[in-house]
Structures are given as C-alpha cells and as structure tokens.
Design an enzyme around this catalytic site. Sequence first.
Site, PDB file in Angstrom:
ATOM      1  N   PRO A  98      -8.297  -4.676   2.930  1.00  0.00           N
ATOM      2  CA  PRO A  98      -8.759  -4.971   4.280  1.00  0.00           C
ATOM      3  C   PRO A  98      -9.716  -3.888   4.741  1.00  0.00           C
ATOM      4  CG  PRO A  98      -6.514  -4.125   4.337  1.00  0.00           C
ATOM      5  CD  PRO A  98      -6.923  -4.169   2.898  1.00  0.00           C
TER       6      PRO A  98
ATOM      7  N   MET B 147     -11.499  -3.307  11.468  1.00  0.00           N
ATOM      8  CA  MET B 147     -11.604  -4.467  12.340  1.00  0.00           C
ATOM      9  C   MET B 147     -13.073  -4.764  12.659  1.00  0.00           C
ATOM     10  SD  MET B 147      -9.708  -4.747  15.965  1.00  0.00           S
ATOM     11  CE  MET B 147     -10.679  -3.402  16.617  1.00  0.00           C
TER      12      MET B 147
ATOM     13  N   HIS C 124       0.810  -1.222   0.000  1.00  0.00           N
ATOM     14  CA  HIS C 124       0.000   0.000   0.000  1.00  0.00           C
ATOM     15  C   HIS C 124       0.839   1.266   0.000  1.00  0.00           C
ATOM     16  CE1 HIS C 124      -2.996  -2.340   2.678  1.00  0.00           C
ATOM     17  NE2 HIS C 124      -3.178  -2.626   1.434  1.00  0.00           N
ATOM     18  N   ASN C 125       2.088   1.154   0.417  1.00  0.00           N
ATOM     19  CA  ASN C 125       2.945   2.330   0.580  1.00  0.00           C
ATOM     20  C   ASN C 125       4.263   2.053  -0.114  1.00  0.00           C
ATOM     21  OD1 ASN C 125       1.053   3.537   2.272  1.00  0.00           O
ATOM     22  ND2 ASN C 125       2.290   3.382   4.126  1.00  0.00           N
TER      23      ASN C 125
ATOM     24  N   HIS D  47      -7.000   1.282  -1.084  1.00  0.00           N
ATOM     25  CA  HIS D  47      -6.265   0.337  -0.232  1.00  0.00           C
ATOM     26  C   HIS D  47      -7.060  -0.159   0.976  1.00  0.00           C
ATOM     27  CE1 HIS D  47      -5.704   3.505   2.719  1.00  0.00           C
ATOM     28  NE2 HIS D  47      -4.915   2.766   3.462  1.00  0.00           N
ATOM     29  N   GLY D  48      -8.095   0.534   1.350  1.00  0.00           N
ATOM     30  CA  GLY D  48      -8.786   0.107   2.568  1.00  0.00           C
ATOM     31  C   GLY D  48      -9.829   1.128   2.942  1.00  0.00           C
TER      32      GLY D  48
ATOM     33  N   GLY E  26      -9.877   3.801   5.320  1.00  0.00           N
ATOM     34  CA  GLY E  26      -9.552   5.212   5.565  1.00  0.00           C
ATOM     35  C   GLY E  26     -10.292   5.756   6.772  1.00  0.00           C
TER      36      GLY E  26
END
Lengths: 482, 142
Positions: free
Chosen positions: A379, A382, A330-331, A405-406, A408
């Site tokens: 992902p 949680m 992601h980075n 990516h996810g 945020g």
Amino acid sequence: MSEAVALRRIDDVVWEIPKTGGMRVPGRIYASEALLRDISRDQCLRQVANVAHLPGIVGWSLAMPDIHLGYGFPIGGVAAMDADEGVISPGGVGYDINCGVRLVRTGLRYADIQGRLDRLLDRLFGAIPCGVGSKGAIPTLGAVDEKRLIQRGAAWAVERGFGRAADLAHTEEGGCLAGADPEAVSERALARGLTQVGTLGSGNHFLEIGRVDAVYRPEVAAALGLEAGQVTVIIHSGSRGLGYQTCDDYLRVMGRAMERYRIAVPDRQLACVPIASPEGERYVAAMACAANYAWVNRQVIMGLAEAVFQEVLGVGPRELDFRLVYDVCHNIAKFESHEIGGARRRLCVHRKGATRAFGPGHPAVPESVRSVGQPVLIPGDMGRYSFVLVGTAGAMRETFGSTCHGAGRVMSRAEAKRRSRGLHLDDELAKQGVLARYEGRGTLAEEMPYAYKDVAAVVEVMERAGISLKVARLKPCGVIKG
Amino acid sequence: MPAMTALFREIEHTADLAIAVDGGDLAELFARSGLALFALLIEPGTVRGSERRRVEAAGRDAEDLLHEWLAVLLGDFYVDGFVAAEITTRVVDGRRVEADLVGERFDRARHGAVREIKAVTYHGLAVRRTAAGWEARVTFDV
C-alpha cells in the site's frame, strides 16, 4: 549514537554495513542513493547494526528501502534467527502484531461505481467501525468466543458468514498461525480486544477503493485475477488493542528476563529472550493469538465491505465477483525453513514493516499462483498509488523471502501537521481524485502523502534488486480511515 | 487544575508521538502525565466529573512506574471508556502510584476522538530531576 554508520556499496541498490565490533553478521540495505539520503536522516542504520548483535542471527541484518526509526529494531527490517539457538524479540515484530493488508478484486470497472462512490464510502464508513472507542462489528462477542477466534483465525470469521472458505488459501498461513494459546494473552489484552473485532483502527489503517491503472506483467496479473481498469479494494489493519497490549506485556516480561539469560544488547529496547525459553515460547503463543485476531479482523471487514457493495450497487455476488487476491502480514515472526550456505535450517524470521515474498514453486504459495510466485501487496500513502508484486527466487536467496511493505514515513507527525495548516485536506485529496471519509481529527494531516517516501521508488529498488517484481499498480479513488 | 495548553510539549519523532511533561514533585508529575495522555486522546477540557475511580500502579523504578501508570490509564480508556478530568496522585517510594480520578465514560459526541494511541513505549522513557522539579518523557505508539 549520533555517529554515522559506515556503508559499503555492493551495487546501485544494495549496501552493506560491514561486520564490526559486536556485530555477528553484516547489515544489508536495499536502497537507491536517493532513498539512502532520506534513510541517513534518522538513526535507523544504527538500529540495523544493533540488530546484528543479537544472538543466533543468521546471514544479515536486513533493511528494506522504506526503512525508518523504530523501537530497537528499525521499521522496514528483517532479522532471521536460528530457531534453536537464537532469540525472539517483540520489538522485531512490532506493536501492531500482524498489521497487514489484503487485496480484493472485483468484477466491476470504474464506470460501474463512479457515480455512486460517495454513497459507497458513506455506507462503508457507517458499516465498518473505525476509530477511537468504536465498538466492534460483532456486538454479542463474549470472552469465550474471543478465545476461540484467536485460536482459529480467519476460519472463525468464514464460519460466521464473512467471506468464503476459498479465501483462506489466499491468506498467509491460511489465516491461522499454529501454536496460538489464549492462556499466554493477558487479561488486559483480551479486554482491549473484546470490543474491537471488525474495527479498522486509526492512524495509517484504512480501507481503500481503487482501480488497476497499470499492468506491468499481464500474464502474472491474469494469474492473480487482475486486469486493467478493474475496481479493487484494499484493507489495511492489524490486531488492534489485543496485539498492542500483547507486545507491551511481553516487552516488559522480556526486559526483566534478559538479565537472567545474560543477553547483552547495545540498545535496551532490543528486549529479547531465547526462542527456546519459557518466556520465548509464551510470546510465540501469544503472538500467534494476536496474528489470528488480525486475520479475523480483515476477514470480517472484507465481509462487511462486500455486503455494502452489493447493497449500494444493487448487484449479486456473482456479478460483483468480490474475491480475495491475497492477504499479507507486515509485522510478524514466522518459523520457516530456508537454505543458508547449502544447508536447510529452521529459522525464526522477524519481519517488522516487511512482507513475505516467497518465490515461484514454494509450497506455501497458493496453488493457483504458485508458478508465478507469492502475491505481495504494497500500500502506498493515502491518495497515491499502491502496488501488487510477486516474490522471486532471488528473495529466497537473499532476503529470507522478504520484501518492503509500503512507503515509510519521512516526516514527523508534528511537522506534517505544521505543513498542512491552511490546507483544506479534503480538497488536497479531491485534487488527486480521491474522496475520503475519516474520523480522527488529528490523523488526516499526519497521513498526508508528503509525510511519506514515494512508494514507487521503494518498489523500484526491490525490482532492480530482483527481490520482487511489479505486477500492477492501483490508483485509489476513495478511502475510509479511523 | 493545571492549564491544559501547558500540560505537555511535543518532541519531534518520525513515526510516533513523544512528549515531555513537567511537575513540581513526583505526585504532580504523574498527575499531569496522566492528564496529558487524555489530552492526546480526546479534546481537552470536555470531560465532566461525574464518576470517581481509584487507580493503582507499581513499577521497579520511576520510569517503569510511569510506563505502568500510563498503560493502566490507557487500558481503562479502551476497555471501560473511562476519561479523567482531574487526577490526584500519591507516589510512594518512587515505585507505587495511588491515584484518585474524577471523570466519566467516553462519549464521542462530547469528547471528540483525536487519535488512537496503541501503546506506551519504553522509547526515550525518562523521569528525571530538573532545576524546577521533575520532568517526564514518554513516547506513544500511534
């Protein structure tokens, strides 16, 4: 800094920041109207416009729907620079170099683990060091070993019995970014990394056991080795102290060097130097070391997890069938060839809080799935779901082969903690059918689902834009966190 | 010894941890900033002073110095596990910190583990005079 950035609507999920002032390219934001309301709450759109000022930037300063405020560069942004004329910036990669995620599929169904989930989580929590000050999984690691592993990447871990050689083809860059030079990594970074190999880390890092609870494109899922009801494992982690320190080191170096190169930026945090400069080359070499460290880490953690599954469930490797679907970053900043205006150009693509999503047929995609496109793991927060996607030809045309990516964040950590006061967090998660084991007393409240955007909404935007396509949804049932 | 509860105040930030610290003079400001860092990493008030350390840092200006000072402390925490109970500093020319630390090695059972701090960032980094003395602002990547 507080004035609103002008936006022009392109279609219902694409918006443009028109080129104005010192912007060299327009900004381009992938978002629904609803997500745009969240996005407009902090100054991240201003950051998207600022990135457009950078020398050598090509095409657009891109923003994904999960965008939020970062340091100089927003998190959830993509910026591609001409490899010869452009700049490289550690802020466009992030502190956690190669923070990324891998998805493992198994031959198990939920019924196979349901009664033993507690024990599985306890054993995983015991086997995988997580949090602050924990020591690594390989206690006899010396300085020489560390230099070797940051040059070799995931293959180093495979050679030591973590996972298998076939995993490398299912990892971006085969788990090793070329050009890694340990001499470019500072002593402090090496010292921080020495005791952390095989540690999960804290904050939003986790290991999650889940199951496939929805399949959107069955043939693609089958090609990836996924099917409804199957137990999966997701590992989200990065380059630990070695990466964080490396970013810090080079922000300092570049902050000072920028004056010499006469690079003017609208925000001092956009510290950068020409890619083709000694400082730029050293950062690339150091970043590659950190990226390789992260791949070693995820490979080791995966190996430790597999051993725990075998032990707790009393199954052998063939029955467990613990196989890596894919591992994404992601980075990172990658040197890639992309077509712009009919010509192929070599670009340095910064993805900070964004994922590579190459389309069908691309040679970098593993052969077994090349016809369907590169697998992408998104992902969620949680307790909620994660998604498996594939990249598309549209991504290659519009976003330099990149997607979100996810989830945020939408809420500060302080606010999340205030909101969680009086709640028994374990109960909140248990209500959603998720068991948790965690270390850091501060972090659970900060990571609660309401602190994040809804990842399904983020993924939906990229689907509607034709950038990445949904393959499957994963529902978590257990998570360990630092 | 400064009151731990008043050591710093948290500033709102979407993704990370930003704080403001006050001090009567630069020496006190840097000492309190260092203690604030440890108060974010571990449970405050749990550290015994059995070991002494000398720590030095240098920077181009006061902000750069603050960054480097905190980065050294953070690095020593993760590399050696050193946590400080008391910090006495001398700030020279606004560009050098010489500090004497009293503390011990990190012990999770006694000190707890509140959070991981990845790095000291440059975001919103400030060292400035106020009516009462000095204020520092710093954002940590968590």
